[in-house]
Scaffold this motif. Structure first.
Motif, PDB file in Angstrom:
ATOM      1  N   TYR A 206       1.239  14.492  -9.694  1.00 32.29           N
ATOM      2  CA  TYR A 206       0.210  13.570 -10.178  1.00 32.29           C
ATOM      3  C   TYR A 206      -1.063  14.337 -10.494  1.00 32.29           C
ATOM      4  CZ  TYR A 206      -1.505   8.713 -10.436  1.00 32.29           C
ATOM      5  OH  TYR A 206      -1.965   7.493 -10.866  1.00 32.29           O
ATOM      6  N   LYS A 207      -1.812  13.827 -11.460  1.00 32.33           N
ATOM      7  CA  LYS A 207      -3.111  14.415 -11.761  1.00 32.33           C
ATOM      8  C   LYS A 207      -4.029  14.288 -10.554  1.00 32.33           C
ATOM      9  CE  LYS A 207      -3.762  15.870 -16.128  1.00 32.33           C
ATOM     10  NZ  LYS A 207      -4.502  17.109 -16.477  1.00 32.33           N
ATOM     11  N   ARG A 208      -4.820  15.297 -10.322  1.00 32.48           N
ATOM     12  CA  ARG A 208      -5.752  15.286  -9.189  1.00 32.48           C
ATOM     13  C   ARG A 208      -6.697  14.090  -9.292  1.00 32.48           C
ATOM     14  NH1 ARG A 208      -8.145  19.352  -5.846  1.00 32.48           N
ATOM     15  NH2 ARG A 208      -9.623  18.262  -4.492  1.00 32.48           N
ATOM     16  N   ILE A 209      -6.851  13.356  -8.206  1.00 35.25           N
ATOM     17  CA  ILE A 209      -7.714  12.185  -8.135  1.00 35.25           C
ATOM     18  C   ILE A 209      -9.104  12.621  -7.701  1.00 35.25           C
ATOM     19  CG2 ILE A 209      -8.039   9.932  -7.031  1.00 35.25           C
ATOM     20  CD1 ILE A 209      -5.016  10.034  -6.391  1.00 35.25           C
ATOM     21  N   ALA A 210     -10.123  11.994  -8.299  1.00 34.86           N
ATOM     22  CA  ALA A 210     -11.490  12.287  -7.885  1.00 34.86           C
ATOM     23  C   ALA A 210     -11.763  11.661  -6.526  1.00 34.86           C
ATOM     24  CB  ALA A 210     -12.477  11.748  -8.919  1.00 34.86           C
ATOM     25  N   GLY A 211     -12.534  12.325  -5.719  1.00 30.57           N
ATOM     26  CA  GLY A 211     -12.910  11.762  -4.430  1.00 30.57           C
ATOM     27  C   GLY A 211     -12.717  12.748  -3.301  1.00 30.57           C
ATOM     28  N   GLU A 212     -13.343  12.437  -2.181  1.00 29.07           N
ATOM     29  CA  GLU A 212     -13.253  13.284  -1.006  1.00 29.07           C
ATOM     30  C   GLU A 212     -11.853  13.254  -0.404  1.00 29.07           C
ATOM     31  OE1 GLU A 212     -15.311  13.668   3.445  1.00 29.07           O
ATOM     32  OE2 GLU A 212     -15.946  12.105   2.028  1.00 29.07           O
ATOM     33  N   ILE A 213     -11.383  14.406   0.048  1.00 26.18           N
ATOM     34  CA  ILE A 213     -10.064  14.506   0.675  1.00 26.18           C
ATOM     35  C   ILE A 213     -10.209  14.351   2.183  1.00 26.18           C
ATOM     36  CG2 ILE A 213      -8.132  16.045   1.191  1.00 26.18           C
ATOM     37  CD1 ILE A 213      -8.479  17.266  -1.565  1.00 26.18           C
ATOM     38  N   LYS A 214      -9.372  13.463   2.744  1.00 21.01           N
ATOM     39  CA  LYS A 214      -9.328  13.277   4.193  1.00 21.01           C
ATOM     40  C   LYS A 214      -7.873  13.322   4.639  1.00 21.01           C
ATOM     41  CE  LYS A 214     -10.223   9.927   7.874  1.00 21.01           C
ATOM     42  NZ  LYS A 214     -10.682   8.540   8.198  1.00 21.01           N
ATOM     43  N   ILE A 223      -7.375  10.447  -0.627  1.00 18.38           N
ATOM     44  CA  ILE A 223      -8.206  11.088  -1.652  1.00 18.38           C
ATOM     45  C   ILE A 223      -9.002   9.976  -2.320  1.00 18.38           C
ATOM     46  CG2 ILE A 223      -8.294  12.572  -3.680  1.00 18.38           C
ATOM     47  CD1 ILE A 223      -5.529  13.615  -2.987  1.00 18.38           C
ATOM     48  N   GLY A 224     -10.279   9.958  -2.086  1.00 19.44           N
ATOM     49  CA  GLY A 224     -11.096   8.856  -2.594  1.00 19.44           C
ATOM     50  C   GLY A 224     -10.636   7.539  -1.981  1.00 19.44           C
ATOM     51  N   ASN A 225     -10.314   6.561  -2.840  1.00 23.44           N
ATOM     52  CA  ASN A 225      -9.833   5.258  -2.384  1.00 23.44           C
ATOM     53  C   ASN A 225      -8.326   5.122  -2.538  1.00 23.44           C
ATOM     54  OD1 ASN A 225     -12.222   4.073  -1.439  1.00 23.44           O
ATOM     55  ND2 ASN A 225     -12.858   3.554  -3.527  1.00 23.44           N
ATOM     56  N   ALA A 226      -7.628   6.231  -2.463  1.00 24.68           N
ATOM     57  CA  ALA A 226      -6.164   6.215  -2.555  1.00 24.68           C
ATOM     58  C   ALA A 226      -5.570   6.955  -1.368  1.00 24.68           C
ATOM     59  CB  ALA A 226      -5.702   6.849  -3.861  1.00 24.68           C
ATOM     60  N   VAL A 227      -4.354   6.547  -0.995  1.00 23.57           N
ATOM     61  CA  VAL A 227      -3.594   7.229   0.055  1.00 23.57           C
ATOM     62  C   VAL A 227      -2.285   7.691  -0.560  1.00 23.57           C
ATOM     63  CG1 VAL A 227      -2.361   6.945   2.232  1.00 23.57           C
ATOM     64  CG2 VAL A 227      -4.626   5.946   1.958  1.00 23.57           C
ATOM     65  N   THR A 237       4.242   8.715  -3.282  1.00 23.97           N
ATOM     66  CA  THR A 237       3.674   7.379  -3.459  1.00 23.97           C
ATOM     67  C   THR A 237       2.161   7.486  -3.433  1.00 23.97           C
ATOM     68  OG1 THR A 237       3.714   6.906  -1.090  1.00 23.97           O
ATOM     69  CG2 THR A 237       5.594   6.163  -2.381  1.00 23.97           C
ATOM     70  N   LEU A 238       1.537   6.604  -4.182  1.00 23.60           N
ATOM     71  CA  LEU A 238       0.089   6.537  -4.244  1.00 23.60           C
ATOM     72  C   LEU A 238      -0.311   5.070  -4.128  1.00 23.60           C
ATOM     73  CD1 LEU A 238      -2.292   8.458  -6.588  1.00 23.60           C
ATOM     74  CD2 LEU A 238      -2.527   5.997  -6.353  1.00 23.60           C
ATOM     75  N   HIS A 239      -1.065   4.748  -3.098  1.00 27.59           N
ATOM     76  CA  HIS A 239      -1.566   3.391  -2.897  1.00 27.59           C
ATOM     77  C   HIS A 239      -3.079   3.404  -3.092  1.00 27.59           C
ATOM     78  CE1 HIS A 239       2.245   1.845  -1.351  1.00 27.59           C
ATOM     79  NE2 HIS A 239       2.333   2.954  -0.632  1.00 27.59           N
ATOM     80  N   GLY A 265       5.524   5.752   3.247  1.00 26.00           N
ATOM     81  CA  GLY A 265       4.966   5.605   1.911  1.00 26.00           C
ATOM     82  C   GLY A 265       5.070   4.224   1.313  1.00 26.00           C
ATOM     83  N   ILE A 266       5.669   3.282   2.023  1.00 28.50           N
ATOM     84  CA  ILE A 266       5.836   1.923   1.513  1.00 28.50           C
ATOM     85  C   ILE A 266       4.866   0.992   2.227  1.00 28.50           C
ATOM     86  CG2 ILE A 266       7.439  -0.019   1.243  1.00 28.50           C
ATOM     87  CD1 ILE A 266       9.682   2.069   1.194  1.00 28.50           C
ATOM     88  N   ALA A 267       4.125   0.185   1.453  1.00 32.52           N
ATOM     89  CA  ALA A 267       3.157  -0.737   2.023  1.00 32.52           C
ATOM     90  C   ALA A 267       3.837  -2.034   2.444  1.00 32.52           C
ATOM     91  CB  ALA A 267       2.054  -1.031   1.013  1.00 32.52           C
ATOM     92  N   TYR A 268       3.473  -2.519   3.626  1.00 34.24           N
ATOM     93  CA  TYR A 268       4.004  -3.776   4.164  1.00 34.24           C
ATOM     94  C   TYR A 268       2.821  -4.710   4.464  1.00 34.24           C
ATOM     95  CZ  TYR A 268       8.465  -1.378   4.886  1.00 34.24           C
ATOM     96  OH  TYR A 268       9.644  -0.695   4.707  1.00 34.24           O
ATOM     97  N   PRO A 269       2.282  -5.366   3.425  1.00 34.75           N
ATOM     98  CA  PRO A 269       1.103  -6.214   3.658  1.00 34.75           C
ATOM     99  C   PRO A 269       1.378  -7.422   4.538  1.00 34.75           C
ATOM    100  CG  PRO A 269       1.929  -6.472   1.413  1.00 34.75           C
ATOM    101  CD  PRO A 269       2.668  -5.318   2.006  1.00 34.75           C
ATOM    102  N   GLU A 270       2.663  -7.869   4.617  1.00 33.34           N
ATOM    103  CA  GLU A 270       2.988  -9.062   5.412  1.00 33.34           C
ATOM    104  C   GLU A 270       3.345  -8.741   6.862  1.00 33.34           C
ATOM    105  OE1 GLU A 270       5.634 -12.025   3.453  1.00 33.34           O
ATOM    106  OE2 GLU A 270       5.747 -10.519   1.865  1.00 33.34           O
TER     107      GLU A 270
END
Length: 361
Positions: A206-214, A223-227, A237-239, A265-270
């Motif tokens: 994936y292209k590098r995302i802007a934002g601070e790396i944690k 990375i920024g507002n993505a995990v 996966t990118l959420h 890597g899979i989101a389980y919102p429920e």
């Protein structure tokens, strides 16, 4: 008295016989350098025996020249003409061969790996430049530092060339790496359980995302507002979240971002975070439901749910193919056949959860 001397003689002969046939190694060649190279106990030759434990770990009678042989380190050595690894003669340039303190094995022509295609013989790391080959980042912890190297042109992971930029590449955890332009998945194996096999690949994803790396844990990176993570069936996966207020590690494969649980890597919102329980092959459950790859399996009984393969599960009423009911399949008699990907229940055959034409009876 005569009987005593006869018994003593027999004991001595037995001892000498055991020593003759069982004792393979004599004095170490140079125990300050190697605990694995020895002179043979009886023969005029060099023996390689891992840590001297030949009985359990074996030993190898080398054809090295006895008079001139000297160990380089535990497993490498050389005589007046050749280089040896684990006692075996290696096809390297003798005059320029070296093993440096960082573990790099090279000569003027190649960089070598001990994980060669032929057992007990060095393999060539394709494309590696011996003049500039070096550890990627000396500050990495030991268990990571020995896996990552670079030269002037590329990054190497476990002796394999990657697409990473050697000037900006950085492994962040066990799953993700970045350079100035891209995000990379670090894939050590594919499959699960008995189906797992090693691959050791670093893949540009994936292209590098802007934002601070944690670094959230050894699996996830913010990375920024993505995990992002690589431990998924898609190997990346990118959420993206509108905002990330908090991240919390549950275990190696599981984190909570804000109020959303992410597992492999899979989101389980429920899902109920407090009662979440991971299962095998992409299945998981909470106090309310059972899930497969993030989708609820409607109708599944939590109390008697049983996984029977990477794609099939059952309870006392139904057979499930992934997250759907396999219609008309009898859970009491459902079993795998000798045919590839075919199951049967005594009445029907099934492939991918669907009935194949023609009844068994």
């Amino acid at each position: 008295m005569k009987v005593f001397f006869i018994i003593l003689a027999v004991v001595v002969l037995i001892f000498l016989g055991i020593r003759y046939f069982l004792f393979r190694i004599g004095d170490p060649v140079n125990n300050k350098v190697s605990d694995s190279y020895f002179y043979h106990y009886r023969k005029n030759l060099i023996v390689h025996s891992p840590m001297g434990n030949w009985f359990e770990l074996g030993y190898f009678e080398s054809d090295a020249d006895v008079e001139s042989f000297q160990p380089i380190n535990r497993d490498f050595g050389k005589d007046k003409s050749n280089v040896f690894w684990k006692g075996r003669k290696q096809a390297v340039d003798y005059a320029t061969f070296q093993v440096d303190t960082t573990g790099i094995i090279k000569d003027k022509n190649h960089v070598y790996t001990t994980n060669g295609k032929e057992y007990n013989f060095l393999g060539i790391i394709e494309g590696a430049d011996p003049k500039s080959y070096q550890p990627l980042d000396p500050s990495l912890p030991d268990y990571k530092r020995i896996s990552w190297f670079k030269d002037n042109n590329a990054v190497y992971y476990r002796s394999k060339k990657t697409q990473g930029d050697p000037t900006t590449f950085k492994p962040l955890n066990d799953a993700i790496a970045v350079d100035a332009n891209y995000i990379y998945s670090i894939i050590n194996q594919r499959g699960e359980g008995i189906y797992a096999f090693e691959v050791d690949e670093v893949i540009r994803k994936y292209k590098r995302i802007a934002g601070e790396i944690k670094i959230v844990n050894d699996t996830y990176v913010q990375i920024g507002n993505a995990v992002v993570s690589a431990f998924t069936k898609d190997e990346f996966t990118l959420h993206t979240f509108e905002t990330i207020k908090s991240t919390k590690e549950v275990n190696y494969f599981t984190i909570v971002v804000n109020d959303t649980l992410i597992y492999k890597g899979i989101a389980y919102p429920e899902i109920d975070i407090q009662s979440f329980e991971p299962l095998d092959y992409g299945y998981c459950k909470d106090k309310k439901s059972v899930y497969y790859d993030g989708k609820k399996i409607t109708g599944a009984s939590i109390s008697d749910f049983e996984i029977i393969s990477p794609d099939y599960a059952k309870d006392n009423k139904n057979v499930f193919y992934k997250n759907s009911i396999a219609e008309k399949a009898n859970p009491k008699t459902f079993k795998k056949t000798s045919e590839s990907d075919v199951w049967e229940d005594g009445t029907n055959k099934f492939r991918e959860g669907k009935i194949l034409q023609g009844k068994l009876k």
